[in-house]
Scaffold this motif. Sequence first.
Motif, PDB file in Angstrom:
ATOM      1  N   ALA A   1       4.955  -0.893  10.861  1.00 22.90           N
ATOM      2  CA  ALA A   1       5.987   0.150  10.934  1.00 22.90           C
ATOM      3  C   ALA A   1       6.297   0.900  12.169  1.00 22.90           C
ATOM      4  CB  ALA A   1       5.349   1.462   9.998  1.00 22.90           C
ATOM      5  N   ALA A   2       5.254   0.775  13.055  1.00 23.70           N
ATOM      6  CA  ALA A   2       5.468   1.648  14.251  1.00 23.70           C
ATOM      7  C   ALA A   2       6.363   0.856  15.382  1.00 23.70           C
ATOM      8  CB  ALA A   2       4.272   1.886  15.007  1.00 23.70           C
ATOM      9  N   ILE A   3       6.298  -0.473  15.251  1.00 21.94           N
ATOM     10  CA  ILE A   3       6.872  -1.231  16.121  1.00 21.94           C
ATOM     11  C   ILE A   3       8.437  -1.303  16.139  1.00 21.94           C
ATOM     12  CG2 ILE A   3       7.442  -3.635  14.591  1.00 21.94           C
ATOM     13  CD1 ILE A   3       5.666  -3.622  17.924  1.00 21.94           C
TER      14      ILE A   3
ATOM     15  N   VAL B   1      -4.210  -1.187   6.131  1.00 20.68           N
ATOM     16  CA  VAL B   1      -3.524  -0.132   6.450  1.00 20.68           C
ATOM     17  C   VAL B   1      -3.122   0.182   7.938  1.00 20.68           C
ATOM     18  CG1 VAL B   1      -3.377   2.544   6.383  1.00 20.68           C
ATOM     19  CG2 VAL B   1      -4.197   1.337   4.320  1.00 20.68           C
ATOM     20  N   LYS B   2      -4.141  -0.222   8.789  1.00 20.52           N
ATOM     21  CA  LYS B   2      -4.072  -0.186  10.208  1.00 20.52           C
ATOM     22  C   LYS B   2      -2.914  -1.070  10.578  1.00 20.52           C
ATOM     23  CE  LYS B   2      -8.423   1.552  11.833  1.00 20.52           C
ATOM     24  NZ  LYS B   2      -9.742   1.041  12.284  1.00 20.52           N
TER      25      LYS B   2
ATOM     26  N   GLY C   1      17.500   4.167   4.870  1.00 17.39           N
ATOM     27  CA  GLY C   1      17.477   2.876   5.442  1.00 17.39           C
ATOM     28  C   GLY C   1      16.502   2.717   6.498  1.00 17.39           C
ATOM     29  N   GLU C   2      16.264   3.753   7.302  1.00 14.56           N
ATOM     30  CA  GLU C   2      15.208   3.907   8.244  1.00 14.56           C
ATOM     31  C   GLU C   2      13.922   3.377   7.719  1.00 14.56           C
ATOM     32  OE1 GLU C   2      14.165   4.650  12.520  1.00 14.56           O
ATOM     33  OE2 GLU C   2      16.262   4.217  11.369  1.00 14.56           O
ATOM     34  N   ILE C   3      13.568   4.060   6.502  1.00 17.87           N
ATOM     35  CA  ILE C   3      12.289   3.695   5.788  1.00 17.87           C
ATOM     36  C   ILE C   3      11.946   2.348   5.486  1.00 17.87           C
ATOM     37  CG2 ILE C   3      10.965   4.057   3.844  1.00 17.87           C
ATOM     38  CD1 ILE C   3      11.935   6.996   3.521  1.00 17.87           C
ATOM     39  N   LEU C   4      13.255   1.743   5.232  1.00 19.09           N
ATOM     40  CA  LEU C   4      13.050   0.396   4.757  1.00 19.09           C
ATOM     41  C   LEU C   4      12.928  -0.682   6.274  1.00 19.09           C
ATOM     42  CD1 LEU C   4      15.726  -0.322   2.022  1.00 19.09           C
ATOM     43  CD2 LEU C   4      13.251  -0.160   1.858  1.00 19.09           C
ATOM     44  N   LEU C   5      13.776  -0.219   7.402  1.00 15.11           N
ATOM     45  CA  LEU C   5      13.488  -1.011   8.748  1.00 15.11           C
ATOM     46  C   LEU C   5      11.955  -0.716   8.911  1.00 15.11           C
ATOM     47  CD1 LEU C   5      16.696   0.299  10.603  1.00 15.11           C
ATOM     48  CD2 LEU C   5      16.087  -1.893   9.076  1.00 15.11           C
ATOM     49  N   ARG C   6      11.663   0.419   8.833  1.00 14.60           N
ATOM     50  CA  ARG C   6      10.080   0.532   9.339  1.00 14.60           C
ATOM     51  C   ARG C   6       9.047  -0.241   8.550  1.00 14.60           C
ATOM     52  NH1 ARG C   6       9.597   3.984  13.273  1.00 14.60           N
ATOM     53  NH2 ARG C   6      11.661   4.919  14.048  1.00 14.60           N
ATOM     54  N   LEU C   7       9.300  -0.305   7.131  1.00 16.25           N
ATOM     55  CA  LEU C   7       8.292  -0.959   6.453  1.00 16.25           C
ATOM     56  C   LEU C   7       8.372  -2.581   6.361  1.00 16.25           C
ATOM     57  CD1 LEU C   7       9.094   0.767   2.925  1.00 16.25           C
ATOM     58  CD2 LEU C   7       6.971   0.927   4.192  1.00 16.25           C
ATOM     59  N   ALA C   8       9.614  -3.050   6.958  1.00 16.68           N
ATOM     60  CA  ALA C   8       9.658  -4.345   7.173  1.00 16.68           C
ATOM     61  C   ALA C   8       9.535  -4.683   8.702  1.00 16.68           C
ATOM     62  CB  ALA C   8      10.984  -4.764   6.873  1.00 16.68           C
ATOM     63  N   GLY C   9       9.415  -3.826   9.486  1.00 12.08           N
ATOM     64  CA  GLY C   9       9.334  -4.163  11.031  1.00 12.08           C
ATOM     65  C   GLY C   9      10.332  -4.951  11.620  1.00 12.08           C
ATOM     66  N   THR C  10      11.675  -4.710  11.315  1.00 16.67           N
ATOM     67  CA  THR C  10      12.770  -5.185  11.639  1.00 16.67           C
ATOM     68  C   THR C  10      13.838  -4.477  11.729  1.00 16.67           C
ATOM     69  OG1 THR C  10      14.456  -7.096  10.976  1.00 16.67           O
ATOM     70  CG2 THR C  10      13.840  -5.685   9.108  1.00 16.67           C
TER      71      THR C  10
ATOM     72  N   CYS D   1       0.854  -1.375  -0.096  1.00 17.17           N
ATOM     73  CA  CYS D   1      -0.035   0.027  -0.141  1.00 17.17           C
ATOM     74  C   CYS D   1       0.908   1.394  -0.060  1.00 17.17           C
ATOM     75  CB  CYS D   1      -0.846   0.055   1.190  1.00 17.17           C
ATOM     76  SG  CYS D   1      -2.024  -1.403   1.321  1.00 17.17           S
ATOM     77  N   TRP D   2       0.449   2.435  -0.867  1.00 16.56           N
ATOM     78  CA  TRP D   2       1.101   3.679  -1.029  1.00 16.56           C
ATOM     79  C   TRP D   2       1.095   4.243   0.364  1.00 16.56           C
ATOM     80  CZ3 TRP D   2      -1.045   8.213   0.171  1.00 16.56           C
ATOM     81  CH2 TRP D   2      -2.376   8.261   0.224  1.00 16.56           C
ATOM     82  N   GLU D   3      -0.014   4.166   1.062  1.00 16.94           N
ATOM     83  CA  GLU D   3      -0.155   4.613   2.499  1.00 16.94           C
ATOM     84  C   GLU D   3       1.029   4.110   3.617  1.00 16.94           C
ATOM     85  OE1 GLU D   3      -4.367   3.893   1.196  1.00 16.94           O
ATOM     86  OE2 GLU D   3      -2.428   2.784   1.054  1.00 16.94           O
ATOM     87  N   GLN D   4       1.434   3.028   3.521  1.00 16.52           N
ATOM     88  CA  GLN D   4       2.458   2.358   4.542  1.00 16.52           C
ATOM     89  C   GLN D   4       3.847   2.881   4.103  1.00 16.52           C
ATOM     90  OE1 GLN D   4       2.214  -1.737   2.315  1.00 16.52           O
ATOM     91  NE2 GLN D   4       3.816  -1.826   4.126  1.00 16.52           N
TER      92      GLN D   4
END
Length: 140
Positions: A134-136, A127-128, A66-75, A39-42
């Motif tokens: 992402a927030a984790i 999306v939720k 890099g931070e964007i990728l970490l958050r997208l992957a939750g890792t 999703c574009w929203e994520q």
Amino acid sequence: MKVVKLGKHEIAISRIVLGDVSWIFEELGDNMQIASVECWEQLVFATILALKSFERGTNKAKTVKGEILLRLAGTLQIGEAIKKVGAKKGENFIVAFGQNARKTLEDFLKKNSLKEIPLVDCDVEKVKRLFEQAAIVEAL
């Protein structure tokens, strides 16, 4: 293309199709990222979280990209994040962030002859769930 304003930041996002991804990483500026996500929203949310983490000094990665990728992957593992959400052949989302994000993204798409495909909103419940992932990273 969608544009989101967040204080002094502007975030522009587009959906594109890539046949070959090998060239794009060298072309992306420091204020751009590409990802293969649902999703574009994520991607917008992960970008907002990444920018805020750098403002607060709570970032886990060395760069906003890099931070964007970490958050997208939750890792917290960049290699794992790249495998999970890094650009792939087919549909990808590309995001630009900063003061002139719209122009940056428009110029990039034009220079590289990339055609946009329509952005479609994802289901709110999906999306939720993706936002929570992402927030984790804050808690890891």
